[in-house]
Design a protein around this motif. Structure first.
Motif, PDB file in Angstrom:
ATOM      1  N   LEU A  58       0.829  -1.194   0.000  1.00 50.93           N
ATOM      2  CA  LEU A  58       0.000   0.000   0.000  1.00 50.93           C
ATOM      3  C   LEU A  58       0.869   1.252   0.000  1.00 50.93           C
ATOM      4  CD1 LEU A  58      -2.712  -1.071   2.598  1.00 50.93           C
ATOM      5  CD2 LEU A  58      -2.771  -1.273   0.111  1.00 50.93           C
ATOM      6  N   PRO A  59       0.332   2.380  -0.483  1.00 56.84           N
ATOM      7  CA  PRO A  59       1.133   3.596  -0.586  1.00 56.84           C
ATOM      8  C   PRO A  59       1.706   4.107   0.726  1.00 56.84           C
ATOM      9  CG  PRO A  59      -0.821   3.788  -1.964  1.00 56.84           C
ATOM     10  CD  PRO A  59      -0.985   2.532  -1.148  1.00 56.84           C
ATOM     11  N   ASN A  60       1.056   3.800   1.848  1.00 57.04           N
ATOM     12  CA  ASN A  60       1.557   4.292   3.134  1.00 57.04           C
ATOM     13  C   ASN A  60       2.582   3.352   3.766  1.00 57.04           C
ATOM     14  OD1 ASN A  60      -0.068   2.170   3.860  1.00 57.04           O
ATOM     15  ND2 ASN A  60      -1.333   3.317   5.310  1.00 57.04           N
ATOM     16  N   GLY A  61       2.958   2.294   3.046  1.00 55.90           N
ATOM     17  CA  GLY A  61       3.945   1.352   3.566  1.00 55.90           C
ATOM     18  C   GLY A  61       3.343   0.104   4.191  1.00 55.90           C
ATOM     19  N   ASP A  62       2.027   0.104   4.430  1.00 53.60           N
ATOM     20  CA  ASP A  62       1.381  -1.094   4.966  1.00 53.60           C
ATOM     21  C   ASP A  62       1.398  -2.216   3.934  1.00 53.60           C
ATOM     22  OD1 ASP A  62       0.892   0.190   7.306  1.00 53.60           O
ATOM     23  OD2 ASP A  62      -1.219   0.613   6.910  1.00 53.60           O
ATOM     24  N   GLN A  63       1.244  -3.456   4.428  1.00 50.81           N
ATOM     25  CA  GLN A  63       1.230  -4.621   3.559  1.00 50.81           C
ATOM     26  C   GLN A  63       0.072  -5.530   3.931  1.00 50.81           C
ATOM     27  OE1 GLN A  63       5.004  -6.573   3.982  1.00 50.81           O
ATOM     28  NE2 GLN A  63       6.179  -4.872   3.105  1.00 50.81           N
ATOM     29  N   SER A  64      -0.394  -6.265   2.928  1.00 49.35           N
ATOM     30  CA  SER A  64      -1.399  -7.295   3.183  1.00 49.35           C
ATOM     31  C   SER A  64      -0.895  -8.580   2.551  1.00 49.35           C
ATOM     32  CB  SER A  64      -2.749  -6.903   2.588  1.00 49.35           C
ATOM     33  OG  SER A  64      -3.715  -7.910   2.845  1.00 49.35           O
ATOM     34  N   ASP A 211       0.617   8.883  -4.229  1.00 49.44           N
ATOM     35  CA  ASP A 211       1.004   8.609  -2.840  1.00 49.44           C
ATOM     36  C   ASP A 211       2.217   7.685  -2.767  1.00 49.44           C
ATOM     37  OD1 ASP A 211      -1.031  10.229  -2.079  1.00 49.44           O
ATOM     38  OD2 ASP A 211      -2.338   8.660  -1.304  1.00 49.44           O
ATOM     39  N   PHE A 212       2.319   6.722  -3.677  1.00 50.13           N
ATOM     40  CA  PHE A 212       3.531   5.908  -3.725  1.00 50.13           C
ATOM     41  C   PHE A 212       4.751   6.792  -3.985  1.00 50.13           C
ATOM     42  CE2 PHE A 212       0.950   1.970  -4.636  1.00 50.13           C
ATOM     43  CZ  PHE A 212       1.457   1.228  -3.587  1.00 50.13           C
ATOM     44  N   ALA A 213       4.619   7.726  -4.942  1.00 50.02           N
ATOM     45  CA  ALA A 213       5.737   8.610  -5.264  1.00 50.02           C
ATOM     46  C   ALA A 213       6.047   9.543  -4.092  1.00 50.02           C
ATOM     47  CB  ALA A 213       5.412   9.418  -6.522  1.00 50.02           C
ATOM     48  N   ALA A 218       9.681   4.029  -4.457  1.00 50.71           N
ATOM     49  CA  ALA A 218      10.095   4.127  -5.855  1.00 50.71           C
ATOM     50  C   ALA A 218       9.812   2.846  -6.634  1.00 50.71           C
ATOM     51  CB  ALA A 218      11.577   4.485  -5.930  1.00 50.71           C
ATOM     52  N   ASN A 219      10.133   1.677  -6.049  1.00 48.48           N
ATOM     53  CA  ASN A 219       9.917   0.420  -6.762  1.00 48.48           C
ATOM     54  C   ASN A 219       8.444   0.204  -7.071  1.00 48.48           C
ATOM     55  OD1 ASN A 219      12.634  -0.378  -6.824  1.00 48.48           O
ATOM     56  ND2 ASN A 219      12.509  -1.347  -4.808  1.00 48.48           N
ATOM     57  N   TYR A 250       6.879  10.648 -15.535  1.00 51.35           N
ATOM     58  CA  TYR A 250       7.853  11.253 -14.618  1.00 51.35           C
ATOM     59  C   TYR A 250       8.580  10.173 -13.797  1.00 51.35           C
ATOM     60  CZ  TYR A 250       6.561  16.250 -15.046  1.00 51.35           C
ATOM     61  OH  TYR A 250       6.373  17.528 -15.476  1.00 51.35           O
ATOM     62  N   VAL A 251       7.810   9.215 -13.278  1.00 49.67           N
ATOM     63  CA  VAL A 251       8.396   8.162 -12.441  1.00 49.67           C
ATOM     64  C   VAL A 251       9.433   7.371 -13.224  1.00 49.67           C
ATOM     65  CG1 VAL A 251       7.897   5.976 -11.275  1.00 49.67           C
ATOM     66  CG2 VAL A 251       6.433   7.971 -10.878  1.00 49.67           C
ATOM     67  N   LEU A 252       9.112   6.990 -14.466  1.00 50.79           N
ATOM     68  CA  LEU A 252      10.021   6.176 -15.259  1.00 50.79           C
ATOM     69  C   LEU A 252      11.237   6.976 -15.728  1.00 50.79           C
ATOM     70  CD1 LEU A 252       7.428   4.149 -17.346  1.00 50.79           C
ATOM     71  CD2 LEU A 252       8.754   3.372 -15.383  1.00 50.79           C
ATOM     72  N   ILE A 253      11.028   8.244 -16.080  1.00 56.08           N
ATOM     73  CA  ILE A 253      12.156   9.080 -16.492  1.00 56.08           C
ATOM     74  C   ILE A 253      13.123   9.271 -15.332  1.00 56.08           C
ATOM     75  CG2 ILE A 253      12.781  11.455 -17.110  1.00 56.08           C
ATOM     76  CD1 ILE A 253      10.341  11.483 -18.971  1.00 56.08           C
ATOM     77  N   ARG A 254      12.590   9.461 -14.137  1.00 57.72           N
ATOM     78  CA  ARG A 254      13.469   9.620 -12.969  1.00 57.72           C
ATOM     79  C   ARG A 254      14.361   8.396 -12.792  1.00 57.72           C
ATOM     80  NH1 ARG A 254      13.798  12.623  -8.400  1.00 57.72           N
ATOM     81  NH2 ARG A 254      11.967  13.845  -9.006  1.00 57.72           N
TER      82      ARG A 254
END
Length: 377
Positions: A58-64, A211-213, A218-219, A250-254
């Motif tokens: 999840l974008p906030n770092g949580d996992q399921s 939110d991920f960005a 990054a991954n 933008y994400v991929l160019i970075r």
């Protein structure tokens, strides 16, 4: 002979009417917790036969994580249901529109003198007025407001919010997807000078990617963005999102992952001329591929397009303008420009150099801190 690989597909049970929805990044690890496959939940992932732990991120770092170890046999195609109903998803950002808000608006001409901050909505291209010869035919429009929580519908005019305090001006862009609206909420702490900004695009997939960005995942952001570019059919039956397509670029160019971005960025410029960031990502892509004459030609059109709404766009353009303004006069054959264009290029370089200095580097969207007031017609 090697055993045939197994395939995993996924079905997510995401709660409705929440900030995040759609595809989420997936990681598949073996019993030693070594990463064996990574993708998004709508991908089909191949793995060797074996036992695996499967996790949605999840974008906030949580996992399921799927409760049981997943066992797959050679050639097996297994679908996994990942329940997210127990995970705390943030709610949608909503505007507050009460009777007191209306009273504030009515009394604004009087009450504004008793407050330390004033706000305004700016619509239009303020950048054009700062580059000689490219003045915008439509004057910049300023609409004062006492609110710091707004829902702004799409128009082809760029929207920026002005915060004025003690004759110091701060601005931030409000990206709005075509045909949609963006809810925005902000505050500027006068003691710490911290600008806090919340955006809700009312598009769960676009919110997730941003939110991920923003959370330095990054991954995960790259996994989603790569799916955008390599599987355009995935969105063929969905509402098209220029902002999601641009943010993915933008994400991929970075990450300098440029495969597939030639057609992708070219289509952005052709399809969404109202979006300054489409031109910004195209210019940066061309420059990274060594196609500098093409990049320079588009760079000279930036004043007519306007300032990018995302911070990366301003940073990239500032760097390219500075480089080209230095190389062209030195006789770089591929960057020959006319005297008129050379003066324009120098001015673009100067203006974007000033914008970069003023950028709030803690935000993904473009925010300019303590700058001169932007002109309005």
């Amino acid at each position: 002979m090697a055993e045939p690989k197994a395939t995993l597909t996924f079905k997510l049970d995401t709660p409705p009417n929440q900030r995040w929805s759609g595809a989420l990044p997936i990681e598949v690890r073996d019993e030693k917790l070594v990463l064996r496959a990574r993708g998004v939940s709508d991908d089909t992932l191949e793995v060797p036969p074996g036992r695996y732990y499967v996790t949605a991120l999840l974008p906030n770092g949580d996992q399921s994580t799927v409760d049981d170890v997943v066992i797959v046999s050679p050639g097996e195609n297994k679908q996994l249901n990942i329940a997210l109903s127990d995970v705390a998803f943030p709610p949608n950002l909503e505007t507050t529109n009460t009777i007191s808000d209306s009273l504030w608006e009515i009394s604004r001409p009087v009450t504004q003198y008793f407050f330390k901050q004033s706000f305004a909505i700016l619509r239009g291209n303020w950048l054009a007025d700062r580059i000689p010869g490219t003045a915008s035919p439509i004057p910049l429009k300023r609409e004062p407001t006492t609110r710091s929580n707004l829902d702004i519908p799409f128009s082809r005019e760029a929207v920026w919010i002005e915060i004025e305090s003690s004759k110091q001006y701060n601005y931030f862009a409000v990206p709005i997807d075509e045909g949609g609206s963006t809810t925005v909420e902000w505050s500027l702490d006068l003691k710490t000078d911290k600008l806090t900004l919340k955006l809700d695009f009312h598009d769960g997939e676009l919110n997730s990617l941003l939110d991920f960005a923003d959370n330095s995942k990054a991954n995960e952001a790259r996994s989603i963005s790569r799916t955008l570019v390599t599987r355009p059919d995935y969105y063929a039956t969905k509402k098209q999102s220029p902002l999601r397509a641009t943010l993915g670029a933008y994400v991929l160019i970075r990450a300098n992952q440029l495969e597939g971005l030639d057609e992708w960025t070219g289509n952005l410029v052709a399809s969404y001329p109202w979006l300054p960031d489409a031109l910004a990502v195209r210019i940066e892509y061309l420059a990274r591929c060594g196609r500098h004459p093409e990049a320079l030609k588009l760079l000279l059109d930036i004043p007519k397009s306007g300032a990018p709404l995302f911070r990366s766009g301003i940073s990239y353009l500032a760097d390219r303008a500075k480089t080209y303004a230095k190389l062209a006069p030195e006789g770089e054959s591929s960057l020959q420009v006319t005297a008129t264009d050379m003066e324009k290029l120098k001015r673009i370089s100067q203006v974007f150099g000033e914008l970069v200095i003023a950028l709030d580097m803690t935000l993904s969207t473009s925010a300019l801190r303590r700058v001169p007031a932007l002109k309005s017609g």
